[in-house]
Scaffold this motif. Structure first.
Motif, PDB file in Angstrom:
ATOM      1  N   PHE A 112     -22.520-113.168 -71.343  1.00 40.47           N
ATOM      2  CA  PHE A 112     -22.373-112.494 -72.874  1.00 40.47           C
ATOM      3  C   PHE A 112     -21.026-112.024 -72.987  1.00 40.47           C
ATOM      4  O   PHE A 112     -20.810-111.693 -74.292  1.00 40.47           O
ATOM      5  N   LEU A 113     -20.197-111.630 -72.106  1.00 41.98           N
ATOM      6  CA  LEU A 113     -18.948-110.852 -72.362  1.00 41.98           C
ATOM      7  C   LEU A 113     -17.714-111.631 -72.618  1.00 41.98           C
ATOM      8  O   LEU A 113     -17.547-112.661 -71.938  1.00 41.98           O
ATOM      9  N   ALA A 148     -25.688-106.017 -72.934  1.00 42.03           N
ATOM     10  CA  ALA A 148     -25.393-107.321 -72.251  1.00 42.03           C
ATOM     11  C   ALA A 148     -25.993-106.974 -70.781  1.00 42.03           C
ATOM     12  O   ALA A 148     -26.526-108.036 -70.233  1.00 42.03           O
ATOM     13  N   ASP A 157     -23.371-104.923 -77.419  1.00 44.45           N
ATOM     14  CA  ASP A 157     -22.202-104.478 -76.811  1.00 44.45           C
ATOM     15  C   ASP A 157     -22.697-104.617 -75.220  1.00 44.45           C
ATOM     16  O   ASP A 157     -23.558-105.199 -74.726  1.00 44.45           O
ATOM     17  N   ALA A 158     -21.593-104.153 -74.425  1.00 44.62           N
ATOM     18  CA  ALA A 158     -21.936-104.176 -73.148  1.00 44.62           C
ATOM     19  C   ALA A 158     -22.781-103.769 -72.472  1.00 44.62           C
ATOM     20  O   ALA A 158     -23.514-104.400 -71.428  1.00 44.62           O
ATOM     21  N   ALA A 161     -22.718-114.729 -78.346  1.00 41.03           N
ATOM     22  CA  ALA A 161     -23.432-114.114 -77.430  1.00 41.03           C
ATOM     23  C   ALA A 161     -24.991-114.199 -77.743  1.00 41.03           C
ATOM     24  O   ALA A 161     -26.067-114.478 -77.038  1.00 41.03           O
ATOM     25  N   THR A 203     -18.383-108.422 -76.505  1.00 46.74           N
ATOM     26  CA  THR A 203     -19.096-109.789 -76.111  1.00 46.74           C
ATOM     27  C   THR A 203     -18.589-111.000 -76.989  1.00 46.74           C
ATOM     28  O   THR A 203     -17.716-110.658 -77.773  1.00 46.74           O
ATOM     29  N   LYS A 204     -18.917-112.241 -76.538  1.00 47.68           N
ATOM     30  CA  LYS A 204     -18.500-113.319 -76.878  1.00 47.68           C
ATOM     31  C   LYS A 204     -19.360-113.438 -78.685  1.00 47.68           C
ATOM     32  O   LYS A 204     -20.169-113.024 -78.705  1.00 47.68           O
TER      33      LYS A 204
END
Length: 80
Positions: free
Chosen positions: A66-67, A52, A48-49, A9, A5-6
């Motif tokens: 968010f990623l 997200a 985490d993904a 995020a 994630t960024k």
């Protein structure tokens, strides 16, 4: 381990929740965690993904928001 994630995020999440007029307790309930757990995941590691994709669906946004770019490039997800 590299984050998928960024770095910001959590800030993006907070902005979208506010913009859409939702409560974090509502989102936590929808994904089956306590509000405290959601807050910890969002702001203190654990965004985490999987999370997200779950919150993106509730917020009706592209999860790529968010990623990290390196992750979206591997999945071939385009941010709108």
């Amino acid at each position: 381990m590299v984050s998928v994630t960024k770095d910001n995020a959590g800030e993006i999440f907070d902005g979208l929740v506010k913009e859409k007029g939702l409560k974090k307790t509502f989102i936590a309930k929808k994904i089956g965690v306590s509000p405290q757990t959601l807050n910890t995941k969002i702001h203190h590691g654990g965004f985490d993904a999987d999370l997200a994709f779950k919150v993106a669906k509730i917020l009706d946004v592209n999860p790529a928001i968010f990623l990290a770019k390196t992750y979206t490039d591997r999945l071939k997800i385009k941010e709108k």
